[in-house]
Design a protein around this motif. Structure first.
Motif, mmCIF file in Angstrom:
data_model
loop_
_atom_site.group_PDB
_atom_site.id
_atom_site.type_symbol
_atom_site.label_atom_id
_atom_site.label_comp_id
_atom_site.label_asym_id
_atom_site.label_seq_id
_atom_site.Cartn_x
_atom_site.Cartn_y
_atom_site.Cartn_z
ATOM 1 N N ALA A 1 -0.746 0.996 24.981
ATOM 2 C CA ALA A 1 0.692 0.914 24.695
ATOM 3 C C ALA A 1 1.140 -0.534 24.535
ATOM 4 O O ALA A 1 1.958 -0.868 23.679
ATOM 5 N N VAL A 2 0.579 -1.409 25.360
ATOM 6 C CA VAL A 2 0.946 -2.828 25.288
ATOM 7 C C VAL A 2 0.385 -3.464 24.034
ATOM 8 O O VAL A 2 1.066 -4.273 23.374
ATOM 9 N N ARG A 3 -0.820 -3.115 23.660
ATOM 10 C CA ARG A 3 -1.410 -3.679 22.436
ATOM 11 C C ARG A 3 -0.587 -3.327 21.212
ATOM 12 O O ARG A 3 -0.414 -4.152 20.307
ATOM 13 N N VAL A 4 -0.071 -2.114 21.180
ATOM 14 C CA VAL A 4 0.793 -1.711 20.054
ATOM 15 C C VAL A 4 2.035 -2.590 20.010
ATOM 16 O O VAL A 4 2.475 -3.038 18.951
ATOM 17 N N ALA A 5 2.593 -2.853 21.187
ATOM 18 C CA ALA A 5 3.827 -3.641 21.260
ATOM 19 C C ALA A 5 3.593 -5.117 20.964
ATOM 20 O O ALA A 5 4.462 -5.800 20.412
ATOM 21 N N LEU A 6 2.423 -5.627 21.330
ATOM 22 C CA LEU A 6 2.140 -7.038 21.072
ATOM 23 C C LEU A 6 1.975 -7.331 19.595
ATOM 24 O O LEU A 6 2.159 -8.437 19.153
ATOM 25 N N ALA B 1 6.296 -8.378 22.487
ATOM 26 C CA ALA B 1 6.566 -7.831 23.825
ATOM 27 C C ALA B 1 6.095 -8.832 24.879
ATOM 28 O O ALA B 1 5.063 -8.666 25.512
ATOM 29 N N GLN B 2 6.878 -9.897 25.038
ATOM 30 C CA GLN B 2 6.497 -10.940 25.984
ATOM 31 C C GLN B 2 6.942 -10.593 27.405
ATOM 32 O O GLN B 2 6.349 -11.041 28.382
ATOM 33 N N PHE B 3 7.987 -9.788 27.527
ATOM 34 C CA PHE B 3 8.516 -9.402 28.835
ATOM 35 C C PHE B 3 8.314 -7.900 29.008
ATOM 36 O O PHE B 3 8.971 -7.086 28.360
ATOM 37 N N ILE B 4 7.382 -7.517 29.884
ATOM 38 C CA ILE B 4 6.987 -6.121 30.086
ATOM 39 C C ILE B 4 7.355 -5.691 31.498
ATOM 40 O O ILE B 4 7.005 -6.366 32.468
ATOM 41 N N THR B 5 8.053 -4.577 31.622
ATOM 42 C CA THR B 5 8.406 -4.064 32.942
ATOM 43 C C THR B 5 7.732 -2.720 33.180
ATOM 44 O O THR B 5 7.447 -1.978 32.243
ATOM 45 N N PRO C 1 13.967 5.045 23.221
ATOM 46 C CA PRO C 1 12.550 5.230 22.865
ATOM 47 C C PRO C 1 11.914 4.002 22.237
ATOM 48 O O PRO C 1 10.686 3.855 22.278
ATOM 49 N N GLU C 2 12.726 3.112 21.668
ATOM 50 C CA GLU C 2 12.180 1.904 21.055
ATOM 51 C C GLU C 2 11.660 0.913 22.103
ATOM 52 O O GLU C 2 10.840 0.046 21.794
ATOM 53 N N ARG C 3 12.104 1.079 23.344
ATOM 54 C CA ARG C 3 11.699 0.153 24.414
ATOM 55 C C ARG C 3 10.703 0.778 25.378
ATOM 56 O O ARG C 3 9.869 0.090 25.958
ATOM 57 N N PHE C 4 10.763 2.080 25.576
ATOM 58 C CA PHE C 4 9.952 2.754 26.591
ATOM 59 C C PHE C 4 8.655 3.323 26.031
ATOM 60 O O PHE C 4 8.606 3.804 24.900
ATOM 61 N N ALA D 1 13.966 -5.770 29.083
ATOM 62 C CA ALA D 1 12.543 -5.933 28.803
ATOM 63 C C ALA D 1 12.282 -5.698 27.321
ATOM 64 O O ALA D 1 13.027 -4.986 26.643
ATOM 65 N N ASP D 2 11.221 -6.305 26.809
ATOM 66 C CA ASP D 2 10.785 -6.018 25.443
ATOM 67 C C ASP D 2 10.059 -4.680 25.396
ATOM 68 O O ASP D 2 10.132 -3.959 24.397
ATOM 69 N N LEU D 3 9.352 -4.354 26.486
ATOM 70 C CA LEU D 3 8.625 -3.097 26.599
ATOM 71 C C LEU D 3 8.707 -2.623 28.046
ATOM 72 O O LEU D 3 8.451 -3.407 28.962
ATOM 73 N N THR D 4 9.055 -1.368 28.243
ATOM 74 C CA THR D 4 9.082 -0.791 29.587
ATOM 75 C C THR D 4 8.091 0.360 29.651
ATOM 76 O O THR D 4 8.172 1.307 28.871
#
Length: 208
Positions: free
Chosen positions: A203-208, A6-10, A181-184, A131-134
């Motif tokens: 939430a970000v740590r999970v995505a990273l 998740a390098q690009f987070i919005t 749901p895979e992105r948000f 985004a990789d993660l929103t």
């Protein structure tokens, strides 16, 4: 940092939902963990896009039609992408962006007319990047609007459209989150800043 998923987070949400505060706290937390982080915003994030920002966020509510706004926001986003986002991602930097295309999908595509298809077609043609993660900061739009108006800035054009639009925007954002749901990750933004920040970082740590 090429291993980061998740390098690009919005960050998204209704006006006054605390996105900007949480974006800054998230940047600080990730930097403390050793990551290189760029915090940017939309509309804006590059010199040309910042000029367009004043056009779309200032003035009377009926200054532009929704169709014209879609073109202005897409132009700003393209410049932002070319000059700021893509170079940072290529350098291995985590990019945190306060609003991105999901705001256009909701503000212009859903709440001001049936223009979602137009937004998506323009995005595919001119941007081509999600985004990789929103992170969606969800809260009572009435409270959010009160917070936003209390800031007393010149950038209140959308807030001046009233509570009814804010209520519609909340439903629009939640519908987007349900559809992808895979992105948000939906964050309860009606709590104290520290609790929200903790959930955001988790939430970000999970995505990273």
């Amino acid at each position: 940092m090429s291993h980061i998923k998740a390098q690009f987070i919005t960050l998204e949400g209704v006006d006054g939902s605390g996105k900007s505060t949480q974006a800054k706290l998230l940047k600080e937390a990730l930097e403390a963990e050793g990551h290189s982080v760029l915090l940017t915003r939309e509309p804006g994030g590059s010199p040309g896009a910042e000029e367009i920002r004043s056009l779309v966020l200032e003035g009377e509510p009926d200054r532009w039609s929704a169709e014209t706004e879609i073109l202005l926001f897409t132009a700003a986003r393209r410049d932002h992408l070319e000059r700021t986002i893509l170079p940072a991602l290529a350098a291995g930097t985590i990019v945190i962006c306060d609003r991105f295309v999901d705001s256009t999908r909701v503000y212009q595509g859903l709440t001001r007319g049936d223009l979602r298809d137009v937004v998506d077609k323009l995005h595919a043609l001119m941007i081509g990047r999600e985004a990789d993660l929103t992170l969606l900061f969800d809260m009572d739009p009435k409270l959010g609007l009160a917070r936003a108006k209390a800031r007393q800035t010149t950038e209140e054009r959308f807030e001046d459209m009233g509570l009814e639009m804010q209520l519609a925007m909340r439903q629009g954002f939640l519908a987007l989150a349900k559809g992808a749901p895979e992105r948000f990750a939906v964050i309860d933004a009606g709590r104290d800043i520290e609790a929200i920040a903790a959930d955001t970082l988790a939430a970000v740590r999970v995505a990273l």
